[in-house]
Design a protein around this motif. Structure first.
Motif, PDB file in Angstrom:
ATOM      1  N   ARG B 139      49.503  43.192   5.014  1.00 46.21           N
ATOM      2  CA  ARG B 139      47.954  42.626   5.273  1.00 46.21           C
ATOM      3  C   ARG B 139      48.145  41.144   5.926  1.00 46.21           C
ATOM      4  O   ARG B 139      48.562  40.479   5.551  1.00 46.21           O
ATOM      5  CB  ARG B 139      47.370  42.393   3.850  1.00 46.21           C
ATOM      6  N   ALA B 140      47.205  41.046   7.073  1.00 42.88           N
ATOM      7  CA  ALA B 140      47.185  39.969   7.722  1.00 42.88           C
ATOM      8  C   ALA B 140      46.102  38.966   6.754  1.00 42.88           C
ATOM      9  O   ALA B 140      45.431  39.417   6.160  1.00 42.88           O
ATOM     10  CB  ALA B 140      46.226  40.045   9.119  1.00 42.88           C
ATOM     11  N   ALA B 141      46.700  37.809   6.895  1.00 47.09           N
ATOM     12  CA  ALA B 141      46.101  36.648   6.196  1.00 47.09           C
ATOM     13  C   ALA B 141      44.448  36.743   6.817  1.00 47.09           C
ATOM     14  O   ALA B 141      44.194  36.677   7.803  1.00 47.09           O
ATOM     15  CB  ALA B 141      46.471  35.352   6.411  1.00 47.09           C
ATOM     16  N   GLY B 142      43.402  36.537   5.665  1.00 48.85           N
ATOM     17  CA  GLY B 142      42.177  36.455   6.049  1.00 48.85           C
ATOM     18  C   GLY B 142      41.508  37.665   6.956  1.00 48.85           C
ATOM     19  O   GLY B 142      40.561  37.496   7.547  1.00 48.85           O
ATOM     20  N   VAL B 143      41.983  38.758   6.429  1.00 48.63           N
ATOM     21  CA  VAL B 143      41.776  39.850   7.272  1.00 48.63           C
ATOM     22  C   VAL B 143      40.346  40.349   6.866  1.00 48.63           C
ATOM     23  O   VAL B 143      39.460  40.977   7.765  1.00 48.63           O
ATOM     24  CB  VAL B 143      42.669  41.173   6.941  1.00 48.63           C
ATOM     25  N   VAL B 144      39.729  39.821   5.781  1.00 48.29           N
ATOM     26  CA  VAL B 144      38.197  40.323   5.359  1.00 48.29           C
ATOM     27  C   VAL B 144      37.493  39.672   6.221  1.00 48.29           C
ATOM     28  O   VAL B 144      36.393  40.081   6.727  1.00 48.29           O
ATOM     29  CB  VAL B 144      38.160  39.684   3.855  1.00 48.29           C
ATOM     30  N   HIS B 145      37.662  38.583   6.618  1.00 52.18           N
ATOM     31  CA  HIS B 145      36.942  37.446   7.416  1.00 52.18           C
ATOM     32  C   HIS B 145      36.915  38.215   9.037  1.00 52.18           C
ATOM     33  O   HIS B 145      35.940  38.369   9.645  1.00 52.18           O
ATOM     34  CB  HIS B 145      37.301  36.030   7.792  1.00 52.18           C
ATOM     35  N   ALA B 146      38.076  38.812   9.140  1.00 55.31           N
ATOM     36  CA  ALA B 146      38.195  39.573  10.501  1.00 55.31           C
ATOM     37  C   ALA B 146      37.255  40.494  10.564  1.00 55.31           C
ATOM     38  O   ALA B 146      36.646  40.744  11.718  1.00 55.31           O
ATOM     39  CB  ALA B 146      39.634  39.519  10.870  1.00 55.31           C
ATOM     40  N   VAL B 147      37.250  41.330   9.678  1.00 51.44           N
ATOM     41  CA  VAL B 147      36.286  42.666   9.510  1.00 51.44           C
ATOM     42  C   VAL B 147      34.795  42.113   9.883  1.00 51.44           C
ATOM     43  O   VAL B 147      34.161  42.689  10.268  1.00 51.44           O
ATOM     44  CB  VAL B 147      36.452  43.420   8.442  1.00 51.44           C
ATOM     45  N   HIS B 148      34.479  40.866   9.034  1.00 53.60           N
ATOM     46  CA  HIS B 148      33.247  40.488   9.060  1.00 53.60           C
ATOM     47  C   HIS B 148      32.863  39.999  10.416  1.00 53.60           C
ATOM     48  O   HIS B 148      31.636  40.481  11.133  1.00 53.60           O
ATOM     49  CB  HIS B 148      33.171  39.462   8.235  1.00 53.60           C
ATOM     50  N   MET B 149      33.879  39.345  11.096  1.00 49.22           N
ATOM     51  CA  MET B 149      33.464  38.734  12.260  1.00 49.22           C
ATOM     52  C   MET B 149      33.290  39.960  13.423  1.00 49.22           C
ATOM     53  O   MET B 149      32.447  39.895  14.297  1.00 49.22           O
ATOM     54  CB  MET B 149      34.690  37.914  12.927  1.00 49.22           C
ATOM     55  N   LEU B 150      33.951  41.106  13.217  1.00 45.56           N
ATOM     56  CA  LEU B 150      33.996  42.110  14.234  1.00 45.56           C
ATOM     57  C   LEU B 150      32.623  42.779  14.104  1.00 45.56           C
ATOM     58  O   LEU B 150      32.013  43.084  15.211  1.00 45.56           O
ATOM     59  CB  LEU B 150      35.154  43.073  13.795  1.00 45.56           C
ATOM     60  N   ASP B 151      32.040  42.732  13.015  1.00 45.81           N
ATOM     61  CA  ASP B 151      30.882  43.666  12.808  1.00 45.81           C
ATOM     62  C   ASP B 151      29.727  42.428  13.531  1.00 45.81           C
ATOM     63  O   ASP B 151      28.737  43.056  14.069  1.00 45.81           O
ATOM     64  CB  ASP B 151      30.420  43.645  11.548  1.00 45.81           C
ATOM     65  N   ARG B 152      29.910  41.110  13.389  1.00 50.11           N
ATOM     66  CA  ARG B 152      29.134  40.466  13.950  1.00 50.11           C
ATOM     67  C   ARG B 152      29.014  40.464  15.547  1.00 50.11           C
ATOM     68  O   ARG B 152      27.981  39.964  16.212  1.00 50.11           O
ATOM     69  CB  ARG B 152      29.232  38.980  13.335  1.00 50.11           C
ATOM     70  N   VAL B 153      30.341  40.349  15.982  1.00 44.94           N
ATOM     71  CA  VAL B 153      30.381  40.458  17.420  1.00 44.94           C
ATOM     72  C   VAL B 153      30.063  41.546  18.135  1.00 44.94           C
ATOM     73  O   VAL B 153      29.724  41.661  19.159  1.00 44.94           O
ATOM     74  CB  VAL B 153      31.956  40.000  17.830  1.00 44.94           C
ATOM     75  N   ARG B 154      30.136  42.562  17.660  1.00 41.72           N
ATOM     76  CA  ARG B 154      29.894  44.075  18.352  1.00 41.72           C
ATOM     77  C   ARG B 154      28.616  44.278  19.171  1.00 41.72           C
ATOM     78  O   ARG B 154      28.618  44.532  20.504  1.00 41.72           O
ATOM     79  CB  ARG B 154      29.963  45.147  17.244  1.00 41.72           C
ATOM     80  N   PRO B 155      27.477  43.651  18.495  1.00 41.27           N
ATOM     81  CA  PRO B 155      26.113  43.652  19.385  1.00 41.27           C
ATOM     82  C   PRO B 155      26.227  42.809  20.516  1.00 41.27           C
ATOM     83  O   PRO B 155      25.372  43.336  21.492  1.00 41.27           O
ATOM     84  CB  PRO B 155      25.102  43.391  18.481  1.00 41.27           C
ATOM     85  N   TRP B 156      27.216  42.026  20.664  1.00 42.46           N
ATOM     86  CA  TRP B 156      26.889  41.209  21.640  1.00 42.46           C
ATOM     87  C   TRP B 156      27.877  41.494  22.849  1.00 42.46           C
ATOM     88  O   TRP B 156      28.369  40.823  23.917  1.00 42.46           O
ATOM     89  CB  TRP B 156      27.382  39.703  21.338  1.00 42.46           C
TER      90      TRP B 156
END
Lengths: 220, 210
Positions: B139-156
């Motif tokens: 498991r990568a460090a801070g992977v939870v933040h990575a998934v959150h960020m991905l959801d936020r970036v997608r619409p842009w």
């Protein structure tokens, strides 16, 4: 292609809402959680039931977008200069030019994407907001579908901004011709982004909340 | 860990994982298994609820890597080239952005750069950050933040708009000069197709790998 599923509870002929069952949806990852929990067990996101301050924020972004819509249409979007002539095109002017050149389908695409869509989005969002605030949300299913349509269509209005960018870069033939973006393009990009954010701030569950409140007789 | 959580519903106990709440109308429905080509829609408001998790970890990684290659091609070669009175000019996507910046429209340049290039890059890098360690069993460090960020970036991420704009620009120049799509444009097409495949998978699947 669609499948429906109905909870097998005879006491509830309509679908229960999350608040009635003590459930909540995690706004960050979508997992169903218990309403009394503060954080989602899967992603540790904060469990908020509705988008915070949705009405106020959506109105704020929407009004800003409407204000920017005026210079976006009145100011020229693009400046074309050749050896023989130079002209500044507004959005409408550019569409008329495309039409006269015979590219009817493209003129139509640009008109729809750059003028019709942003205006329609603003009107639709205002309609949804007013409906929620006046507690008159007839046909909530259609309203929800309208909201999703507005959300989906939003980013296609970026088309015009990209076209100007590409043309400006390409038509750099020194003294022969030059295409430059103008102030209208900045205002236009602002309208697109502001309506996108306004749409993201709106919580469509408020439509159903208003409906449920009406059903319980809490509002006339 | 928290999979056995029970919630009572009208006298019947159901695990929270077996139940889905619609994000558009708050209605609660039971989660069912989907067959190939099916999507679940909320019976109350008709909004999409969840998709089938058809693309596994290996598939996601493969498509993501293909998208990365497509992205590099899309930006290394000109998107369009044109000939006018013997003069030859061509532009890559980044050159178009720089031109805008040079002409004084920094704001538009930033927007174009973010939606056409930076958002897709961030999306792909985040996916790699989540999936590569998962593939290696870690498991990568801070992977939870990575998934959150991905959801936020997608619409842009707006690659398909970039493509349509290239088409419009080609037609607009057709009257004046010979405009020809470049290799970079095909790179963007491949990138768009890869993104479409990635998006057709249920986004909640990422949480299984996070």
């Amino acid at each position: 292609m669609t499948r429906t599923t109905i909870l097998d509870d005879p006491a509830a002929p309509h679908l229960p809402r999350a608040t009635e069952l003590g459930l909540a949806r995690c706004p960050e990852c979508g997992r169903t959680c218990r309403a009394e929990d503060l954080h989602c067990p899967r992603c540790h996101g904060l469990l908020v039931r509705r988008k915070p301050n949705s009405l106020a924020r959506t109105w704020a972004w929407l009004i800003a977008a409407t204000v920017m819509y005026i210079p976006a249409n009145l100011l020229p979007v693009m400046h074309t200069a050749t050896l023989l002539s130079s002209s500044s095109n507004t959005l409408l002017g550019g569409i008329v030019l495309l039409w006269n050149e015979g590219a009817y389908d493209l003129a139509l695409i640009v008109f729809v994407a750059s003028i019709a869509v942003p205006l329609t989005k603003i009107i639709c969002l205002a309609f949804l907001l007013i409906g929620v605030q006046r507690h008159r949300c007839g046909n909530p299913r259609a309203r929800t579908r309208l909201y999703r349509a507005v959300d989906f269509v939003g980013h296609w209005s970026m088309l015009d901004v990209f076209v100007v960018a590409l043309l400006a870069a390409l038509v750099r033939l020194g003294n022969f011709a030059q295409v430059r973006p103008e102030a209208g393009a900045v205002a236009f990009a602002a309208v697109v982004i502001l309506t996108m954010i306004a749409s993201m701030s709106f919580d469509s569950r408020l439509i159903w909340d208003a409906r449920a409140q009406r059903g319980r007789g809490e509002h006339p | 860990m928290s999979r056995g959580r029970s919630v009572s519903m009208g006298g019947k106990s159901v695990t929270a994982d077996k139940v889905v709440v619609c994000e558009y109308c708050d209605a609660v429905t039971r989660r069912i298994a989907l067959r190939r080509g099916e999507r679940a829609l909320c019976p109350n408001c008709g909004s999409p609820l969840y998709r089938r998790r058809w693309l596994g970890l290996d598939g996601t990684l493969a498509v993501t890597l293909t998208a990365c290659v497509a992205l590099v091609i899309a930006n290394s070669y000109p998107v369009m080239t044109m000939n006018f009175a013997g003069q030859h000019s061509s532009a890559t996507f980044w050159q178009a952005v720089m031109t805008l910046d040079r002409d004084g429209f920094v704001e538009v340049a930033v927007v174009v750069a973010v939606t056409g290039l930076l958002a897709p890059i961030v999306q792909l890098l985040l996916l790699l950050y989540i999936c590569v360690p998962a593939r290696l069993g870690r498991r990568a460090a801070g992977v939870v933040h990575a998934v959150h960020m991905l959801d936020r970036v997608r619409p842009w991420s707006m690659v398909e708009v970039v493509l349509l704009s290239a088409l419009v620009a080609t037609v607009k120049l057709a009257g004046m000069a010979d405009a020809v799509p470049g290799v970079g444009l095909f790179g963007f097409v491949a990138l768009m197709l890869c993104m479409a495949v990635l998006l057709s998978n249920d986004p909640e699947q990422l949480w299984d790998w996070a």
